[in-house]
Enzyme design. Structure first.
Site, mmCIF file in Angstrom:
data_model
loop_
_atom_site.group_PDB
_atom_site.id
_atom_site.type_symbol
_atom_site.label_atom_id
_atom_site.label_comp_id
_atom_site.label_asym_id
_atom_site.label_seq_id
_atom_site.Cartn_x
_atom_site.Cartn_y
_atom_site.Cartn_z
ATOM 1 C CG ASP A 100 -9.684 29.853 28.718
ATOM 2 O OD1 ASP A 100 -10.820 30.320 28.911
ATOM 3 O OD2 ASP A 100 -8.683 30.564 28.548
ATOM 4 C CG HIS B 153 -5.065 30.207 27.479
ATOM 5 N ND1 HIS B 153 -6.384 29.917 27.163
ATOM 6 C CD2 HIS B 153 -4.307 29.468 26.618
ATOM 7 C CE1 HIS B 153 -6.418 29.053 26.160
ATOM 8 N NE2 HIS B 153 -5.172 28.768 25.821
ATOM 9 C CB SER C 110 -5.551 25.740 24.630
ATOM 10 O OG SER C 110 -5.332 26.735 23.668
#
Length: 380
Positions: A181, A349, A156
Site C-alpha cells: 500500500d 492502510h 508505506s
C-alpha cells in the site's frame, strides 16, 4: 467468518464504549462475544508471535547505533520486514505467525531509526538514503559477508525504504521485493493532508489499553488482535510534559509570574513540576515519534518511487488496499507484466495488520511460485 475477519469488522464500529455481550452493536450470533464480556484492549507481548528478539549493534564513523529486531524461523529465505512511519516492527507480529505456518522462511522485523526500541545518535535523520543504509548495515552486522537469500517487504514508508535499499544494491543477496500500500502518485497527493491528520490524533493516552482502543475505534488498525501487540511499539511512557496545551499554559504562567515578581522563581518552578506530574499521572503515554517533525523527508521517501520500483531487476510484488491507488507509471508497468499485483479490499492502510492471513497467503504464493521457499502443511 474467521476470528481475524471478526476483528476487522469490529474495528470499523463507530467510536463508542463497547457493549457487554455483543462486542459492539452489530447483530447476529456470529458477532457475539459471550454474555457480559467486553472487548479486550489489554496489550499482548511480542513473544506470543516472535521467537526471539535481538539488539543489533552497527558501527559507523561516529560510533555505535543499536537496532531492535524480532525474529522467527530457522530455515529458508529471510523476509526482512520494514514498518510504516510511526509504527514499529511489532506491526508485523500477526503476519509473522501467519507466514511462518505457510512456508519455510525466517523473519527479521526491524525497528527503523527513530521508531520502536531502536537507539541511534541521530534519530531525527529519517532521510531515505540514511534509512536504506541502516537496512544494509543491519544485514551486514547480522550475517557478515555471506548473507542468506533475502526478500524485502515494506509497508508505506517502509515500502519506500525497501525500494531505495534495493535500488542502491545495499543487500547483495536480495531475491525479491514487496511493497504494501505505497504508490508514489497517491502518496505524494496525500502529503498535503498529512499534517491535518496528525494534528487530529490524540497527543497522549491514559493507558496502553486506551491507546489500543483508540487505534481500533479510529480505524487506524482494523484488527484488534494486531492492535494489542502493535500499539505497544507506537507509544511510550512520557518523560516530560505530555501535552502541548499543558506546556503552553505552564510557560505562560511562568512568564506572567516573572513579570510580577522575579524573586518568586522558586515557587513557580515548584508549581511547574507539580503540574507536570499531574499531566503525566493523568495521561502517561504519548507517541514514540513526532511524525509531524519528519515532514522535510516525506518528499524524498516517495518522489520517483514508482520508477525505482520498476527498475529493480528482481521479482516484485505490490499489495494494495484498493486498485484506485495505482498511479500512471505503475499502471503501465503492471500491464507490461513487470510486477505481480494483488488488491486486498476491505482493508485500511495497514493492510498487513488488518488482513494478516490474506497478506501471508499472497506472500507465500509469491515465494513458492518463484521457488524461493518450500510450502508447509500442504499450503499451495
Amino acid at each position: 467468518m474467521s476470528a481475524l475477519e471478526k476483528s476487522m469488522h469490529l474495528g470499523r464500529l463507530p467510536s463508542r464504549p463497547p457493549l457487554p455481550g455483543s462486542g459492539g452493536s452489530q447483530s447476529g450470533a456470529k458477532m457475539r462475544m459471550g454474555p457480559g464480556r467486553k472487548r479486550d484492549f489489554s496489550p499482548v507481548p511480542w513473544s506470543q508471535y516472535f521467537e526471539s528478539m535481538e539488539d543489533v549493534e552497527v558501527e559507523n564513523e561516529t560510533g555505535k547505533d543499536t537496532f531492535r529486531v524480532y525474529k522467527s524461523g530457522s530455515e529458508g529465505p529471510v523476509l526482512l520486514l520494514l514498518h510504516g512511519g510511526g509504527h514499529s516492527a511489532l506491526s508485523w507480529a500477526v503476519f509473522t505467525a501467519a507466514i511462518i505456518s505457510r512456508v519455510q522462511c525466517r523473519i527479521v522485523a526491524l525497528d527503523l531509526r527513530g521508531h520502536g526500541e531502536t537507539k541511534v545518535r541521530n534519530s531525527e535523520d529519517l532521510s531515505a538514503e540514511t534509512m536504506a543504509k541502516d537496512v544494509g548495515n543491519v544485514v551486514e552486522a547480522m550475517y557478515g559477508d555471506l548473507p542468506p537469500p533475502i526478500m524485502l517487504i515494506g509497508h508505506s514508508m517502509g515500502g519506500a525504504i525497501a525500494v531505495h535499499t534495493a535500488s542502491s544494491n545495499l543487500v547483495p543477496s536480495l531475491l525479491g521485493l514487496c511493497m504494501i500500500d505505497v504508490v508514489e502518485g497517491t502518496a505524494m497527493d496525500a502529503l498535503n493532508s498529512m499534517q491535518n491528520f496528525l494534528r487530529g490524533r490524540p497527543k497522549t493516552f491514559k493507558s496502553l489499553e486506551n491507546a489500543i482502543e483508540w487505534s481500533v475505534k479510529s480505524g487506524q488498525i482494523r484488527n484488534l488482535e494486531s492492535a494489542r501487540v502493535s500499539m505497544v511499539g507506537q507509544v511510550k511512557q512520557c518523560e516530560g510534559i505530555t501535552s502541548p496545551e499543558g506546556s503552553k499554559s505552564i510557560v505562560e504562567g511562568i512568564i506572567e509570574e516573572e513579570e510580577e515578581d522575579e524573586e518568586g522563581s522558586e515557587s513557580v518552578n515548584k508549581r511547574k513540576k507539580e503540574d507536570d506530574m499531574e499531566t503525566k499521572k493523568d495521561h502517561p503515554y504519548t507517541w514514540r515519534i513526532e511524525l509531524a517533525k519528519t515532514e522535510k523527508y516525506w518528499d524524498g521517501w516517495f518522489r520517483g518511487l514508482s520508477n525505482l520500483f520498476l527498475s529493480c531487476p528482481i521479482p516484485k510484488l505490490l499489495l494494495l488496499a484498493g486498485v484506485d491507488r495505482l498511479d500512471k507509471d505503475l499502471t503501465i508497468g503492471q500491464m507490461q507484466g513487470k510486477f505481480q499485483m494483488q488488491v486486498l479490499p476491505q482493508c485500511g492502510h495497514a493492510v498487513h495488520e488488518d488482513a494478516p492471513d490474506k497478506v501471508a497467503e499472497a506472500v507465500a504464493t509469491f515465494l513458492i511460485r518463484h521457488r524461493f521457499a518450500e510450502p508447509i502443511g500442504g499450503f499451495q
